[in-house]
Design an enzyme around this catalytic site. Structure first.
Site, PDB file in Angstrom:
ATOM      1  N   ASP A 290       0.869  -1.167   0.000  1.00 22.02           N
ATOM      2  CA  ASP A 290       0.000   0.000   0.000  1.00 22.02           C
ATOM      3  C   ASP A 290       0.916   1.231   0.000  1.00 22.02           C
ATOM      4  O   ASP A 290       2.130   1.133   0.148  1.00 22.02           O
ATOM      5  CB  ASP A 290      -0.980  -0.005   1.170  1.00 22.02           C
ATOM      6  CG  ASP A 290      -2.214   0.852   0.853  1.00 22.02           C
ATOM      7  OD1 ASP A 290      -2.154   1.652  -0.097  1.00 22.02           O
ATOM      8  OD2 ASP A 290      -3.233   0.741   1.549  1.00 22.02           O
TER       9      ASP A 290
HETATM   10  C1  BGC Z   1      -5.069   3.171  -0.094  1.00 18.88           C
HETATM   11  C2  BGC Z   1      -5.207   2.134  -1.161  1.00 18.88           C
HETATM   12  C3  BGC Z   1      -5.107   2.790  -2.508  1.00 18.88           C
HETATM   13  C4  BGC Z   1      -3.769   3.462  -2.605  1.00 18.88           C
HETATM   14  C5  BGC Z   1      -3.476   4.092  -3.956  1.00 18.88           C
HETATM   15  C6  BGC Z   1      -3.841   4.047  -0.294  1.00 18.88           C
HETATM   16  O1  BGC Z   1      -3.854   5.136   0.544  1.00 18.88           O
HETATM   17  O2  BGC Z   1      -5.050   2.551   1.166  1.00 18.88           O
HETATM   18  O3  BGC Z   1      -6.414   1.438  -1.019  1.00 18.88           O
HETATM   19  O4  BGC Z   1      -5.309   1.862  -3.523  1.00 18.88           O
HETATM   20  O5  BGC Z   1      -3.712   4.474  -1.623  1.00 18.88           O
HETATM   21  O6  BGC Z   1      -4.208   5.218  -4.163  1.00 18.88           O
END
Ligand code: BGC
Length: 753
Positions: A290
């Site tokens: 993540d």
């Molecule tokens: C989130 C993810 C997301 C990623 C990319 C993160 O802050 O937890 O679910 O896909 O950002 O935007």
């Protein structure tokens, strides 16, 4: 829309052209992978494991200094494997061109984006879609999102989020399918199928990503990013099933999670990513971290520094580094110092490249970059029609005393009250990165489209009084009541008051936990004030999580749960209010009476003292100041008609295969749809099992007075559970079945295994 545009769109939807008919395609993906990997340097392999968010205005001049200049240089040197947050054919093409034409090996980039509930055309938030229990509709919604996003250059979505959660305080419940692992698994499967289709190499499908592996939906106290501490039973029986369902659906990528699971950050968990996912489940796609979750292992107190974090993450099986800069800066060194085995890098790069091959990017890196297709596809009216259908199916009727609903279409004076009634952005919900603000149909617009009534709108109280930015806190109005008086005046003389209250779309989602899950700001006060002048109120709720609405439930005669329904929100709500659509949604998450009951869920385990032993005694599982029952149980939802259940029968039992039937009758006046739900209780087991668990459901249509016999077949999967090692087991003993229209179903029968 021009005819040419229509023809182009239709042909792209139905004719999946094969741009991959090149000579190289005759070789297997494995041969091509081996041949490519044999040419790659260590740095180039690590480059594939490096993902950046859009770091530069892609259509502008190249950056000359600072970190973006460095990232740009890395891109040109083949040290970037993927980009996120870049969309639009022109932008994507420009970056792809650099990767393909300027790097030594010309390896194409994979472009990820949060296509969570639509792209430009926004569908209901995932929690709302889950309330439809309509798997075909949910699959179609994901398919349309893929169609639209792929036309804008995207070939990978960071969806579906399949995190089970029981905590309405956690803002991200809006992005999941609720609290139940069985419903969650079915929906997870449908969403992956929708995004990926049957042919990942088609230009109209995109790779899906099951996230957040794992446990992210169980943060302590519902507080975002917080520690997760759950036992093996919850992990294997609640958290894992939807992830496993995405594997069965062929998902090509996983995303790990920000949180620690039992002391180990998920990003650094070898057990999750290698033992379970890659070894036990044989997953051969790749895992992306993540956002900066690799470097955050330092903040977690798990890694000494970013280099150490890179070491832990790569050994744990986190293949791609989203935005931590950890791999690109440290992995080569770690390999050269014999700290990290080069085979791990080879394996990660192979996994990432495999998905690129499967997408067909090596055959045509620009296959998602067709400007004509982009023009013909984005915002197509077909998506609007589909999202309207999905939105109607997502609405849940919570209360309808004295059949206040549906409303008459003519001759009514309607007071429409609430800031959200006139809002064209909030209904879009949280993940609206590519959508345009102010583009949803508001309730005011939707209701005005019915011309037979006189509608007077009054704001009542502003909800948000600050700027609206994805990454910023909202400023909720808690003091300015200057609009109350006008609303009360309008309400007083109206035949019916429709109040649209709840949360702004940016009050749920990532980083948006709440401790008070009532109506935010001045809305409760407004509701009570309006109630004093006119009791004939239809409360339409907009929210991204279950709310605690005790007062409203006791006093307000009609309550409609309308979540955040996306681009067509106002039309869907109006069609339900006026009875052109008979609501059939069922709650995918329990609504509490009070936040103090949270986490509250239907599939709890009974305690050793579940029942009141004698009047007023305290020694049993209860609260002093609230009942144990929820406000609205899981699976609950009314209709304008009524359904009756009878004749539950076990037709046959052969070992662990049990056939049952039940009769369902539409006993009211409207045609309607009902979600027939079957729950199983395993009376005693080691470990002890929940009081009941959803194991089957079926969506049926019934005309007034019509009866249908619904048959269910239970097989082993419905009768067992995972043990603490994650192995499935069925134990003999006594079982009960409950069938009905929600999780309090009490039509029951028993059998023994
Ligand atoms: C989130 C993810 C997301 C990623 C990319 C993160 O802050 O937890 O679910 O896909 O950002 O935007």
């Amino acid at each position: 829309m021009t005819i040419a545009k229509h023809i182009f769109f239709t042909s792209i939807c139905f004719f999946v052209f094969n741009s991959c008919a090149s000579e190289s395609n005759e070789q297997s993906v494995d041969d091509r992978l081996n041949s490519l990997l044999s040419k790659m340097t260590l740095e180039e392999k690590i480059g594939q494991m490096n993902q950046y968010s859009s770091f530069w205005d892609v259509t502008g001049p190249a950056p000359k200094e600072g970190s973006t200049a460095k990232q740009f240089e890395q891109l040109k040197n083949g040290l970037v494997g993927s980009m996120l947050n870049v969309h639009g054919v022109e932008n994507v093409r420009k970056l792809q061109q650099i990767a393909v034409e300027e790097t030594r090996l010309g390896i194409p980039l994979i472009f990820g984006f949060d296509v969570i509930h639509g792209f430009k055309t926004i569908s209901p938030i995932p929690l709302a879609e889950a309330a439809s229990w309509d798997l075909e509709a949910i699959e179609l919604s994901a398919k349309n999102a893929a169609l639209e996003a792929s036309a804008a250059g995207i070939n990978w979505t960071f969806a579906p989020m399949v995190d089970i959660s029981r905590d309405a305080r956690w803002g991200r419940v809006m992005e999941g399918a609720g609290e139940d692992p069985y419903l969650g698994s079915k929906i997870a499967h449908a969403r992956v199928k929708g995004f990926q289709g049957d042919d990942l190499s088609a230009p109209t499908t995109i790779a899906a990503c099951a996230k957040h592996f794992a446990g992210y939906g169980f943060p302590e106290a519902g507080k975002e990013y917080n520690t997760v501490d759950i036992g093996a039973q919850t992990l294997h029986n609640m958290v894992m099933p939807p992830f496993k369902a995405t594997i069965d659906a062929g998902v090509r990528t996983f995303m790990n999670s920000f949180s620690q699971l039992n002391g180990v950050p998920a990003t650094g968990s070898k057990y999750l990513q290698r033992t379970l996912l890659k070894e036990k489940w044989n997953f051969d796609g790749f895992v992306v971290s993540d956002w900066s979750s690799i470097e955050e292992m330092v903040e977690h107190g798990y890694a000494e520094n970013v280099k150490h974090a890179a070491h832990i993450a790569v050994e744990a099986g986190s293949d791609m580094d989203m935005q931590s800069f950890a791999y690109v800066e440290h992995l080569a060194d770690l390999v050269r110092s014999d700290i990290v085995d080069e085979q791990l890098i080879e394996d990660a790069a192979r996994r990432i490249l495999r998905v690129k091959f499967e997408l067909g990017l090596f055959d045509d890196p620009y296959k998602y970059c067709n400007i004509e297709r982009e023009k013909a596809t984005i915002g197509h009216e077909k998506f609007q029609e589909a999202t309207l259908e999905m939105a109607k199916k997502s609405i849940v009727l919570l209360k309808n005393q004295n059949q206040l609903l549906p409303l008459k279409k003519k001759g009514l004076d309607i007071a429409l009250i609430g800031d959200l009634a006139d809002d064209k952005t909030s209904p879009l919900g949280n993940w609206i990165l590519a959508a345009e603000n102010n583009s949803a149909v508001s309730v005011l617009e939707g209701m005005k489209a019915y011309e037979g009534n006189n509608i007077e709108f009054s704001v009542g109280a502003k909800l948000n009084i600050g700027p609206l930015e994805f990454a910023k806190e909202l400023k909720i109005n808690t003091t300015d009541k200057s609009d109350f008086a006008a609303a009360l005046k309008t309400a007083k003389t109206a035949d019916v008051v429709v109040m649209v209250l709840g949360e702004h779309g940016f009050q749920s989602g990532e980083g948006r936990s709440r401790t008070n899950i009532g109506l935010p700001g001045l809305q409760q006060e407004l509701l009570e004030a309006v109630y004093k002048v006119n009791k004939n109120i239809v409360l339409v709720l907009n929210n991204g999580r279950p709310l605690a609405l005790n007062w409203a439930h006791k006093h307000i005669p009609a309550i409609v749960e309308a979540w955040q329904l996306g681009s067509q929100s106002g039309n869907a709500i109006a069609q339900v209010l006026y009875g052109d659509y008979n609501p059939s949604g069922k709650l995918p998450m329990t609504f509490p009476k009070s936040v103090g009951q949270v986490p509250i869920y239907y599939n709890f385990k009974t305690s050793g003292r579940p029942n009141l032993p004698s009047p007023d005694e305290v020694f049993w599982t209860h609260y002093q100041d609230e009942t144990n029952a929820p406000l609205y149980p899981f699976g609950y939802g009314l209709s304008y008609t009524t359904f009756e259940y009878s004749d539950l029968e076990i037709i046959s039992q052969s070992g662990t295969t049990i056939e049952l039937s039940v009769a369902v009758t539409n006993s009211g006046k409207f045609p309607g749809k009902e979600v027939v739900q079957l729950y199983v209780q395993d009376h005693f087991a080691q470990p002890a099992q929940p009081v009941k668990s959803l194991k089957r459901f079926e969506l049926i249509d019934l005309k007034p007075n019509q009866t249908k016999t619904v048959r269910f077949t239970l097989t082993e999967d419905a009768l067992g559970f995972y043990d603490d090692d994650g192995n499935f087991t069925v134990q003999p003993g006594e079982f009960s079945i409950y069938v009905g229209g929600d999780s309090t179903a009490n039509l029951t029968t028993k059998f023994n295994l």
